[in-house]
Design an enzyme around this catalytic site. Structure first.
Site, PDB file in Angstrom:
ATOM      1  CD  GLU A 257      -2.049   2.079   1.721  1.00 30.35           C
ATOM      2  OE1 GLU A 257      -1.672   3.037   0.998  1.00 30.35           O
ATOM      3  OE2 GLU A 257      -2.301   2.185   2.922  1.00 30.35           O
ATOM      4  CB  CYS A 291      -1.674   6.906   1.428  1.00 30.87           C
ATOM      5  SG  CYS A 291      -0.349   6.326   2.424  1.00 30.87           S
TER       6      CYS A 291
HETATM    7  C1  SIN Z   1      -3.012   5.712   4.791  1.00 32.55           C
HETATM    8  O1  SIN Z   1      -2.767   6.891   4.828  1.00 32.55           O
HETATM    9  O2  SIN Z   1      -2.193   4.903   4.357  1.00 32.55           O
HETATM   10  C2  SIN Z   1      -4.299   5.122   5.297  1.00 32.55           C
HETATM   11  C3  SIN Z   1      -5.415   6.050   5.338  1.00 32.55           C
HETATM   12  C4  SIN Z   1      -6.730   5.407   5.688  1.00 32.55           C
HETATM   13  O3  SIN Z   1      -6.808   4.286   6.205  1.00 32.55           O
HETATM   14  O4  SIN Z   1      -7.728   6.049   5.420  1.00 32.55           O
END
Ligand code: SIN
Length: 489
Positions: A257, A291
């Site tokens: 991810e 992310c």
């Molecule tokens: C992330 O920033 O990797 C995860 C964000 C989320 O679970 O919404």
């Protein structure tokens, strides 16, 4: 912020290997709000990583045989303990990561939702009976746990990211070696302590902590270990690519991810108040350090000025402050490198012609030596700017004006990344045209808050592969065994 926990036993300063807490605590964990020392944890070595893999390997034979209902019951107990300690865990998250206390406590519930979800999924890992093409045979596809899983997690969600990897791994019958981010290991250790309290057998979950400098040593030990059959990583694309290359020699199964560069498009027929609200939620969660944060905001020419005016009013009113202050809405950035990058992006944008509407500068909060940056809105952003090409990972909204749907969708897709995308429109035909055309793993239509344990989270292109959460989340921790029984005619 002083760390006052109701249950002080949650503050751990050791690795968890084979059910024992061990290791000399020498690595400093500091509060990003003011640089103060929170605790020490061990700075792991390859020997610790190997001991963890030994323990996970030895525990696998027993854990995979535990009936699914019992694994589920154990995960349920872990979930209940996590929620029973929501206040303490929220404090721990806020202290080591910096997010406001309400967000820290919200993250605990978010993390727990994955544990509960996978407790339920554990009992539904059905296989298949396949119609046989010839008489006298019975064909079956059975799901089996992949084996020992290495879990490497980031600092932005110290509880949620590790929970949504460990929970499906345990539910599937895998055992785990985990390395939390060097900035935020305390929450992971506290979660592991609660898993132990829930009755998880020794060796099933092992946690090794390490500094930034020693992390490669720990991770390399797992990469080289053929007994580690899967790696699940959340973090940057360059590191994800490195891990994929290094996993080739042992052919590990991978879930990656990775980075994002999410577009957020506001069409001229959008409900502007809803769009501003959605952007505030999606962009400023965790101070812009997610992310899936919108990184590029495209607003139709016909509504651009009205949208920017409303957005700027909201962003200018955000309260920046330490987690301890209940009125804080935006905390510090995780470290000095993060603020340097945000500053570089804003300076580059301005040098290339963007204008600062709000913010655009470092902040000094409470005279401390924390890592602060003002929530910022820029207009006149263009595709050549660093903030359009790289993930800023901070509270900066660069706005670009557009006129044409096809052109804005092409620009939204003109990035190697493909994690999340958002758009606002009231036109039903456009909704499906644009949702189909966006090259991302996640699409938000008239919605800024997308994450949920029941939904598949993951990207395409350079944002990685594999899905976390949802009915698909268990698949990444299983392989399919084909079993054929003959002589039945
Ligand atoms: C992330 O920033 O990797 C995860 C964000 C989320 O679970 O919404």
């Amino acid at each position: 912020m002083t760390l006052v926990l109701h249950h002080t036993e949650l503050l751990r300063s050791s690795h968890l290997i084979d059910g024992r807490w061990c290791g000399e605590p020498t690595h400093e964990v500091t509060d990003p709000a003011d640089g103060s020392l929170v605790a020490h944890v061990p700075d792991g070595r390859a020997a610790d990583a190997r001991a963890a893999a030994d323990a996970a390997h030895a525990a696998f034979a027993g854990w995979r045989q535990v009936p699914a209902r019992q694994r589920a019951a154990l995960l349920k107990r872990w979930h209940n303990l996590v929620m029973a300690h929501q206040d303490d865990l929220g404090r721990l998250i806020s202290r080591e990561q910096g997010k406001p206390l309400a967000e820290g406590q919200g993250e605990v519930a978010y993390a727990a939702s994955y544990i509960e979800w996978f407790a339920e999924q554990a009992t539904r890992a059905n296989g298949e009976v396949i119609p046989s093409p010839v008489r006298g045979r019975r064909l079956m596809a059975l799901r089996e746990p992949v084996g020992v899983v290495a879990v490497i997690t980031p600092w932005n969600f110290p509880a949620a990211m590790i929970a949504r990897k460990i929970a499906p791994a345990l539910a599937a019958g895998c055992t785990v070696v985990a390395k939390p981010a060097e900035d935020t290991p305390l929450t992971a250790l506290a979660l592991a302590a609660l898993a132990q309290q829930a009755g998880l057998p020794a060796g099933v979950l092992n946690v090794v902590t390490a500094s930034r400098e020693r992390t490669p040593e720990v991770v390399d030990a797992w990469l080289d270990d053929d007994r580690v059959r899967k790696l699940s990583f959340t973090g940057s694309t360059p590191v994800g690519m490195h891990l994929a290359r290094r996993s080739a020699d042992t052919l590990k199964k991978l879930s990656l991810e990775l980075g994002g560069n999410a577009p957020f498009i506001v069409f001229d027929d959008a409900d502007l108040d809803a769009a501003v609200e959605g952007l505030m939620q999606a962009k400023f969660r965790n101070g812009g350090q997610t992310c899936v944060c919108p990184n590029r905001v495209y607003v139709h020419d016909a509504v651009h000025d009205r949208f920017v005016e409303r957005l700027a009013a909201r962003v200018g009113a955000l309260r920046v402050g330490p987690a301890a202050d209940p009125s804080s809405q935006i905390g510090p950035m995780i470290n000095a490198r993060a603020v340097d990058k945000i500053e570089r992006h804003v300076q580059d944008a301005v040098a290339r012609g963007a204008q600062v509407v709000v913010g655009g500068r470092r902040l000094q909060v409470g005279g401390s030596s924390g890592h602060w940056y003002a929530p910022t809105v820029l207009v006149g952003a263009t595709p050549d700017m660093a903030c359009a090409c790289e993930e800023t990972f901070g509270p900066v909204v660069p706005v670009t004006r557009f006129t044409d749907e096809a052109a804005v969708v092409a620009e939204a897709n003109a990035t190697p990344y493909g994690l999340a995308a958002y758009f606002y429109t009231q036109n039903a035909q456009r909704i499906w045209r644009v949702a189909d055309a966006l090259e991302t793993g996640i699409v938000g239509i008239n919605e800024g808050a997308l994450a949920a344990e029941a939904a598949p989270f993951g990207g395409v292109k350079h944002s990685g592969y594999g899905r976390e959460g949802s009915v698909h989340g268990l698949d990444d921790y299983q392989h399919i065994k084909y079993v054929c029984q003959g002589g039945l005619a």
